[in-house]
Design an enzyme around this catalytic site. Structure first.
Site, short mmCIF file in Angstrom:
data_model
loop_
_atom_site.label_atom_id
_atom_site.label_comp_id
_atom_site.label_asym_id
_atom_site.label_seq_id
_atom_site.Cartn_x
_atom_site.Cartn_y
_atom_site.Cartn_z
N ARG A 206 17.87 54.91 45.48
CA ARG A 206 18.11 53.03 45.59
C ARG A 206 17.91 53.38 46.81
O ARG A 206 18.87 53.79 48.11
CB ARG A 206 19.75 52.96 45.46
CG ARG A 206 19.78 51.47 45.55
CD ARG A 206 21.57 51.22 45.46
NE ARG A 206 21.32 49.67 45.73
CZ ARG A 206 22.95 49.16 45.35
NH1 ARG A 206 23.98 50.20 44.85
NH2 ARG A 206 22.93 47.66 45.72
N GLU B 36 31.78 40.17 36.34
CA GLU B 36 32.61 41.27 34.77
C GLU B 36 33.57 40.91 34.68
O GLU B 36 34.10 41.25 33.34
CB GLU B 36 31.99 42.27 34.88
CG GLU B 36 30.47 42.19 35.04
CD GLU B 36 29.88 43.93 35.36
OE1 GLU B 36 30.73 45.51 35.14
OE2 GLU B 36 29.02 43.94 36.04
N ASP C 279 16.13 47.91 47.02
CA ASP C 279 17.34 46.55 46.67
C ASP C 279 16.13 45.89 46.64
O ASP C 279 16.33 44.10 46.53
CB ASP C 279 17.96 46.70 47.32
CG ASP C 279 19.47 46.43 46.47
OD1 ASP C 279 19.52 46.92 45.79
OD2 ASP C 279 20.23 46.13 47.27
N LEU D 216 28.57 39.27 41.39
CA LEU D 216 29.24 39.00 41.88
C LEU D 216 30.57 40.15 42.31
O LEU D 216 31.50 40.64 41.25
CB LEU D 216 30.32 37.12 41.34
CG LEU D 216 29.80 36.00 41.12
CD1 LEU D 216 30.37 35.62 40.51
CD2 LEU D 216 29.87 35.53 42.26
N ASP E 217 40.43 42.01 49.04
CA ASP E 217 40.55 42.54 47.30
C ASP E 217 40.43 40.70 46.23
O ASP E 217 42.08 40.48 46.73
CB ASP E 217 41.15 43.75 46.80
CG ASP E 217 41.38 44.26 45.95
OD1 ASP E 217 41.01 43.90 44.74
OD2 ASP E 217 41.70 45.91 45.56
N LEU E 218 39.84 40.70 45.37
CA LEU E 218 40.00 39.80 44.49
C LEU E 218 41.34 39.94 43.48
O LEU E 218 42.00 39.09 43.44
CB LEU E 218 38.86 39.44 44.11
CG LEU E 218 39.21 38.09 43.16
CD1 LEU E 218 39.17 36.62 43.97
CD2 LEU E 218 38.39 37.46 42.20
#
Length: 402
Positions: free
Chosen positions: A86, A329, A143, A204, A278-279
């Site tokens: 990557r 997700e 990317d 996201l 951190d969500l």
């Protein structure tokens, strides 16, 4: 040719190496892990989620040697038929993945000033892998390359032309490997013809971006010349008025470097909440009535919805909105709030489907009556990189993309 070929996928970050080994016949993951804290005394290697083991040598080369040893212990070293890397930034040079040659390495080095933290690490990974796996075909997957199909009106900034012509200042976009994988899966899930479709993909995570995909090609995306532009993120500000930052500089005597740190490391969800980037932490605080955590989430959602609606304008029609990435997700709350914001587009939520866990995999989360389908598709960048390596290396390519 190896009887049971595998693909080694390597993702060298600014201080880490994530890796996966995939079966070339079906892209099943055989092992994976991470070497973290590279170039520090705390460097370690963890394989298949196991306990971290200290690395004897802290460099990228030392970490890759340790990874190669782990493959050898599992009798996989001699099966490595392809290596996929990557690469963070391909500039305007790379419009698709490429077999790594001396010329490709030189061109990656040419564009590396656009992403110095990551591209030079990527080059270290390539050079080390060439030494450890001599003769193995290696492939670079960029990317940025998926977004090279954008038209000039989508990628140019309203700046003097000389900055674009002389310095390459333009929108490049990121998360391209994820957006490409998810849009391909969406065509299958939603039964759409790839050459006649319109999708908006919302990747996201701690980093986040939106991509408009028309007929299988990226036509617009929210990240810009760097991953800072666009959505508000974990610690990144996203879109911000340059004049506001100029005023802050004049009032606080902060340097450009200071402000760059602020908008990249101290802003976003962390900056507004004052609590965390951190969500998961913020969602817990949301339910506990923490006002700034609630405000951070509302701002995050507002920006996502506004960018989704704006990116839809780059399509001829909107067939579907796809959520992916760690937050897309796994957070039913964020999806619900975003979809509620998008009622103007004809989005209607199926609460039961939206509340299902990510273990259900690909799923439609909009109601049957919705004018626009909303779906969750788990991303799989490692598989996309492996598939590109298999395609370019012509090694027992899987019969089906899925």
């Amino acid at each position: 040719m190896n009887e049971f070929p595998v693909v080694l996928v390597i993702n060298c970050g600014s201080s880490s190496i994530k890796f996966s080994v995939l079966d070339a016949s079906d892209c099943e993951v055989l092992m994976s892990g991470i070497a973290d804290g590279i170039n520090s005394e705390n460097a370690f290697l963890s394989v298949n989620g196991g306990e971290p083991a200290p690395l004897a040598h802290h460099s990228y080369e030392g970490a890759l040697k340790a990874i190669a040893f782990e493959l050898e212990k599992r009798n996989l070293n001699d099966s490595v038929a392809l290596i996929g890397h990557r690469i963070a930034h391909g500039g305007s040079i790379f419009t698709e993945s490429a077999i790594i040659t001396d010329e490709v390495i030189d061109n990656i080095r040419r564009v590396s000033p656009l992403a110095p933290l990551h591209n030079y690490a990527n080059l270290s990974g390539i050079e080390s892998a060439q030494q450890l796996f001599p003769g193995v075909t290696q492939v670079a997957v960029f990317d940025t390359s998926f977004h090279q199909t954008m038209a000039p009106e989508a990628y140019l900034y309203g700046l003097p032309w000389k900055y674009y012509e002389e310095l390459g200042v333009r929108r490049y976009g990121f998360h391209g490997t994820s957006h490409r994988y998810v849009s391909l899966r969406a065509h299958s899930l939603l039964n759409l013809a790839e050459d006649d479709s319109g999708l908006v993909v919302a990747h996201l995570g701690n980093g986040a971006s939106i991509c408009a995909v028309r007929n299988g090609q990226s036509v617009d995306t929210s990240m810009g010349m760097t991953p800072l532009e666009g959505l508000m993120m974990g610690t990144r500000s996203g879109d911000v008025d340059f004049g506001a930052m100029s005023w802050v500089a004049s009032q606080t005597n902060q340097s450009l470097g200071d402000l760059e740190r602020v908008v990249n490391k101290e802003s976003g969800l962390l900056g507004i909440s004052g609590l965390s980037s951190d969500l998961r932490v913020l969602e817990k605080a949301w339910h506990e009535g923490h006002e700034r955590a609630q405000l951070a989430i509302k701002t995050f959602v507002h920006r996502i919805a506004r960018h989704i609606a704006g990116h839809a304008a780059s399509l001829r029609r909107l067939d579907g909105i796809i959520f992916t990435g760690g937050i897309g997700e796994n957070s039913s709350l964020i999806r619900r709030l975003v979809m509620e914001h998008l009622a103007v587009l004809g989005v209607e939520i199926d609460t039961e489907m939206n509340n299902r866990s990510n273990s259900f995999g690909e799923r439609i989360v909009s109601s049957e009556n919705a004018r626009v389908i909303c779906a969750v598709i788990p991303t799989n960048e490692e598989k996309m990189i492996a598939l590109d390596a298999i395609h370019l290396g012509k090694v027992n390519a899987p019969a089906e993309f899925a």
